[in-house]
Design a protein around this motif. Structure first.
Motif, mmCIF file in Angstrom:
data_model
loop_
_atom_site.group_PDB
_atom_site.id
_atom_site.type_symbol
_atom_site.label_atom_id
_atom_site.label_comp_id
_atom_site.label_asym_id
_atom_site.label_seq_id
_atom_site.Cartn_x
_atom_site.Cartn_y
_atom_site.Cartn_z
ATOM 1 N N ALA A 151 0.788 -1.197 -0.216
ATOM 2 C CA ALA A 151 -0.202 0.110 0.073
ATOM 3 C C ALA A 151 0.994 1.303 0.075
ATOM 4 C CB ALA A 151 -1.070 0.013 1.244
ATOM 5 N N LEU A 152 2.069 1.336 0.729
ATOM 6 C CA LEU A 152 3.023 2.374 0.889
ATOM 7 C C LEU A 152 3.573 2.675 -0.516
ATOM 8 C CD1 LEU A 152 4.627 1.728 4.190
ATOM 9 C CD2 LEU A 152 3.460 3.972 3.745
ATOM 10 N N GLN A 153 3.923 1.625 -1.052
ATOM 11 C CA GLN A 153 4.511 1.902 -2.453
ATOM 12 C C GLN A 153 3.603 2.146 -3.340
ATOM 13 O OE1 GLN A 153 6.140 -2.323 -2.719
ATOM 14 N NE2 GLN A 153 7.984 -1.561 -1.377
ATOM 15 N N GLY A 154 2.513 1.682 -3.412
ATOM 16 C CA GLY A 154 1.366 2.163 -4.459
ATOM 17 C C GLY A 154 0.992 3.571 -4.168
ATOM 18 N N LEU A 155 0.803 4.061 -2.674
ATOM 19 C CA LEU A 155 0.644 5.300 -2.419
ATOM 20 C C LEU A 155 1.720 6.289 -2.850
ATOM 21 C CD1 LEU A 155 -1.010 7.613 -0.892
ATOM 22 C CD2 LEU A 155 0.042 6.901 1.285
ATOM 23 N N HIS A 156 2.920 5.836 -2.667
ATOM 24 C CA HIS A 156 4.117 6.770 -3.178
ATOM 25 C C HIS A 156 4.119 7.173 -4.557
ATOM 26 C CE1 HIS A 156 8.372 7.722 -3.939
ATOM 27 N NE2 HIS A 156 8.444 8.220 -2.712
ATOM 28 N N HIS A 157 3.850 5.694 -5.328
ATOM 29 C CA HIS A 157 3.876 6.103 -6.729
ATOM 30 C C HIS A 157 2.918 6.894 -7.256
ATOM 31 C CE1 HIS A 157 4.688 4.964 -11.116
ATOM 32 N NE2 HIS A 157 3.339 4.643 -10.928
ATOM 33 N N ASN A 158 1.744 6.605 -6.788
ATOM 34 C CA ASN A 158 0.377 7.508 -7.080
ATOM 35 C C ASN A 158 0.580 8.868 -6.717
ATOM 36 O OD1 ASN A 158 -2.271 8.526 -7.013
ATOM 37 N ND2 ASN A 158 -2.779 6.449 -7.465
ATOM 38 N N LEU A 159 1.149 9.234 -5.688
ATOM 39 C CA LEU A 159 1.320 10.571 -5.288
ATOM 40 C C LEU A 159 2.130 11.283 -6.238
ATOM 41 C CD1 LEU A 159 0.998 10.718 -1.373
ATOM 42 C CD2 LEU A 159 -0.854 11.106 -2.931
ATOM 43 N N HIS A 160 3.482 10.766 -6.508
ATOM 44 C CA HIS A 160 4.459 11.112 -7.027
ATOM 45 C C HIS A 160 3.868 11.386 -8.519
ATOM 46 C CE1 HIS A 160 9.103 10.963 -8.392
ATOM 47 N NE2 HIS A 160 8.648 12.127 -8.281
ATOM 48 N N GLN A 161 3.285 10.505 -9.183
ATOM 49 C CA GLN A 161 2.752 10.760 -10.625
ATOM 50 C C GLN A 161 1.728 11.827 -10.457
ATOM 51 O OE1 GLN A 161 5.324 8.851 -12.022
ATOM 52 N NE2 GLN A 161 3.539 8.481 -13.715
ATOM 53 N N ARG A 162 0.893 11.872 -9.646
ATOM 54 C CA ARG A 162 -0.019 13.083 -9.760
ATOM 55 C C ARG A 162 0.543 14.338 -9.391
ATOM 56 N NH1 ARG A 162 -5.660 11.235 -9.588
ATOM 57 N NH2 ARG A 162 -5.826 9.123 -9.176
ATOM 58 N N GLN B 14 5.345 0.511 14.454
ATOM 59 C CA GLN B 14 5.188 -0.323 13.486
ATOM 60 C C GLN B 14 4.997 0.357 12.159
ATOM 61 O OE1 GLN B 14 5.436 -3.823 13.489
ATOM 62 N NE2 GLN B 14 4.995 -4.089 11.356
ATOM 63 N N ALA B 15 4.216 1.133 12.055
ATOM 64 C CA ALA B 15 3.889 2.172 10.924
ATOM 65 C C ALA B 15 5.241 2.702 10.407
ATOM 66 C CB ALA B 15 2.941 3.128 11.087
ATOM 67 N N VAL B 16 5.847 3.253 11.167
ATOM 68 C CA VAL B 16 7.224 3.621 10.768
ATOM 69 C C VAL B 16 8.250 2.724 10.322
ATOM 70 C CG1 VAL B 16 9.723 5.064 11.684
ATOM 71 C CG2 VAL B 16 7.060 5.803 12.325
ATOM 72 N N ARG B 17 8.236 1.575 11.002
ATOM 73 C CA ARG B 17 9.418 0.472 10.412
ATOM 74 C C ARG B 17 8.707 -0.034 9.111
ATOM 75 N NH1 ARG B 17 8.906 -1.167 15.853
ATOM 76 N NH2 ARG B 17 7.197 -2.425 15.508
ATOM 77 N N GLU B 18 7.440 0.076 8.855
ATOM 78 C CA GLU B 18 7.006 -0.443 7.509
ATOM 79 C C GLU B 18 7.419 0.689 6.294
ATOM 80 O OE1 GLU B 18 5.598 -3.365 6.742
ATOM 81 O OE2 GLU B 18 5.723 -4.273 8.828
ATOM 82 N N ALA B 19 7.124 1.832 6.773
ATOM 83 C CA ALA B 19 7.520 2.878 5.941
ATOM 84 C C ALA B 19 9.073 2.837 5.418
ATOM 85 C CB ALA B 19 7.204 4.282 6.320
ATOM 86 N N ASP B 20 9.845 2.527 6.482
ATOM 87 C CA ASP B 20 11.355 2.532 6.318
ATOM 88 C C ASP B 20 11.459 1.270 5.333
ATOM 89 O OD1 ASP B 20 13.793 3.473 6.765
ATOM 90 O OD2 ASP B 20 14.150 2.311 8.368
ATOM 91 N N SER B 21 10.971 0.219 5.526
ATOM 92 C CA SER B 21 11.401 -0.900 4.901
ATOM 93 C C SER B 21 10.910 -0.660 3.437
ATOM 94 C CB SER B 21 10.698 -2.011 5.549
ATOM 95 O OG SER B 21 11.334 -2.458 6.751
ATOM 96 N N ALA B 22 9.739 -0.055 3.194
ATOM 97 C CA ALA B 22 9.289 0.234 1.833
ATOM 98 C C ALA B 22 9.847 1.393 1.062
ATOM 99 C CB ALA B 22 7.701 0.590 2.084
ATOM 100 N N GLY B 23 10.803 2.010 1.913
ATOM 101 C CA GLY B 23 11.445 2.893 1.144
ATOM 102 C C GLY B 23 10.960 4.245 1.145
ATOM 103 N N THR B 24 9.821 4.463 1.761
ATOM 104 C CA THR B 24 8.979 5.848 1.343
ATOM 105 C C THR B 24 9.286 6.894 2.682
ATOM 106 O OG1 THR B 24 6.919 4.910 2.830
ATOM 107 C CG2 THR B 24 7.340 4.538 0.274
ATOM 108 N N LEU B 25 10.028 6.543 3.692
ATOM 109 C CA LEU B 25 10.214 7.376 4.802
ATOM 110 C C LEU B 25 11.345 8.217 4.486
ATOM 111 C CD1 LEU B 25 8.900 7.959 7.764
ATOM 112 C CD2 LEU B 25 11.041 6.377 8.624
ATOM 113 N N GLY B 26 11.166 9.571 4.463
ATOM 114 C CA GLY B 26 12.550 10.411 4.326
ATOM 115 C C GLY B 26 12.846 11.057 5.554
ATOM 116 N N THR B 27 13.742 12.132 5.359
ATOM 117 C CA THR B 27 14.222 12.981 6.649
ATOM 118 C C THR B 27 13.179 13.486 7.479
ATOM 119 O OG1 THR B 27 16.433 13.197 5.187
ATOM 120 C CG2 THR B 27 15.946 14.807 7.322
#
Length: 462
Positions: free
Chosen positions: A31-42, A141-154
């Protein structure tokens, strides 16, 4: 600011609506990867210069929240509106709810308001049960998942780490936790109101996750006559059952065994109800209309809502349990005020950090320019030394060249300023170069009184 939060929770949406936007743990990464891609494209469609977003997703039985930030620095401005619009569209598609309807049940926070919301959530001040600690683990847990998915930035990393620090201070410095009532405790209190003595009841727990384990521990303290754990994975169910001294069942056995239990507590990650109206009707018939107490702690629901319309069934959802939350007391209000003060200090610190980050590109550019000047002057000095020029003369030329380069832009700005703005520019230059030890219009003590600008650096030196 560069942070935005979009969400819905127990105060803005019903349990059925929240169920449309619930994510199991194993669904978070895709879901995170799909959200990240979707937001970036839009965002790229809205403007080619829009930066790639950072995203994190918090999903619990009481809330679903998207945390977003932009890689660019400074205020979100128009990009913030683009980000908000894109996030709403993505969430509406996930839950198959029209955007206009979704907007009626969501909230959005930006910048310092987003930080304040995150800090209040982590501290348990925004929970159905004030001060409950479970949400902090869910956020981690949400932060760990975002970090693992590569969507968590500085930016989001900083936001959440500060959230955890604030939550820890709230819990150690106030009595918020001392006045909380958990969902598990609320379930036991309601059951005790229906049955005269819980020691004569049989209790079934459906699921084997953290919430069921917590609720089962509370019920076990009342020493019911018998307990059982039904879980899709028998091994995990057996582990919890052994810990409780209970019987382990397969989920497939549920329809045939449901009538044996007076109390049923369910909390699984199933996307569809696992206890239907027909199964409960058959159980009631086999029980000869003896009442059943049922608690559905799952989002989406584990028990079909029509079950609540049956006579002799007392069905409660997570929203119903909110009525059991005991508020009040001056001590509790004092604890809330203390917590809010701690949170406000944390918000100010985060906003200050964000503001400082807006100067990072300027600082980097200044360093690069200074390094370029230094490299140029050093190269010229080395050439002069190689030709055998006097060392002292070379050192003098090097220092003078650097000084002229550093002062030229500032003095050019001073001389080009009109009479109305010149005092303001002079005062700024005094603060920058003289640290305030000068009166604008008067040279510092012991200094020469130049009336003209130093010559501009030669073109090949600029």
């Amino acid at each position: 600011m560069s942070v935005l939060t979009l969400g819905l929770n127990h105060t803005t949406a019903t349990v059925d609506l929240r169920g449309r936007f619930a994510f199991a743990v194993d669904q978070l990464a895709p879901a995170l990867q799909g959200l990240h891609h979707n937001l970036h494209q839009r965002l790229r469609l809205q403007g080619p210069h829009n930066a790639a977003p950072e995203v994190a997703l918090l999903s619990t039985c009481n809330r679903t929240e998207l945390y977003c930030a932009l890689g660019g620095l400074g205020s979100l401005g128009g990009q913030g509106r683009d980000l908000h619009h894109a996030a709403v569209l993505w969430l509406s598609q996930v839950g198959q709810v029209p955007p206009d309807e979704l907007l009626r049940h969501t909230y959005v926070h930006e910048g310092g308001h987003a930080a304040r919301h995150a800090f209040r959530v982590a501290s348990g001040l925004d929970s159905m049960v004030l001060g409950e600690p479970q949400i902090l683990g869910q956020m981690k847990q949400a932060v760990r998942e975002a970090d693992s998915a590569g969507t968590l930035g500085t930016t989001l990393h900083q936001l959440f780490q500060r959230s955890f620090a604030v939550a820890k201070e709230v819990r150690t410095s106030t009595e918020i936790g001392a006045h909380s009532i958990s969902m598990a405790a609320a379930s036991v209190r309601l059951a005790a109101q229906l049955f005269e003595d819980l020691r004569h009841t049989k209790v079934l727990f459906v699921g084997a996750g953290e919430m069921i384990e917590l609720t089962a521990t509370h019920f076990a303290a009342r020493t019911p006559k018998a307990m059982a754990v039904a879980n899709r994975t028998l091994e995990r169910g057996e582990k919890l059952a052994t810990h409780l001294g209970a019987q382990a069942l397969r989920l497939a056995e549920l329809p045939d065994r449901l009538h044996e239990f007076d109390i049923v507590v369910s909390c699984t990650a199933s996307s569809l109800p696992i206890i239907g109206l027909g199964a409960v009707e058959r159980a009631l018939k086999a029980r000869r209309r003896r009442p059943m107490f049922m608690v559905d702690l799952a989002v989406p629901r584990d028990i079909e809502p029509e079950v609540s319309q049956l006579d002799d069934v007392y069905l409660y959802t997570v929203d119903d349990l909110s009525a059991m939350v005991q508020t009040a007391g001056e001590r509790r209000q004092a604890a809330v005020q203390q917590a809010e003060a701690i949170i406000e200090t944390g918000v100010q610190g985060f906003v200050h950090w964000l503001d400082q980050r807006t100067t990072v590109p300027l600082i980097q550019a200044l360093h690069q320019q200074a390094d370029a000047w230094r490299a140029h002057e050093l190269a010229r000095a080395r050439k002069q030394l190689a030709k055998g020029d006097d060392i002292e003369a070379v050192m003098e030329a090097l220092s003078r060249g650097l000084t002229q380069k550093m002062l030229h832009g500032a003095l050019a700005e001073l001389h080009s300023a009109d009479a109305r703005h010149r005092p303001e520019v002079a005062a700024s230059l005094a603060r920058l170069f003289l640290r305030g030890d000068v009166v604008p219009g008067r040279a510092p003590r012991g200094a020469a009184h130049p009336t003209e600008m130093p010559p501009a650096p030669p073109e090949d030196e600029a």
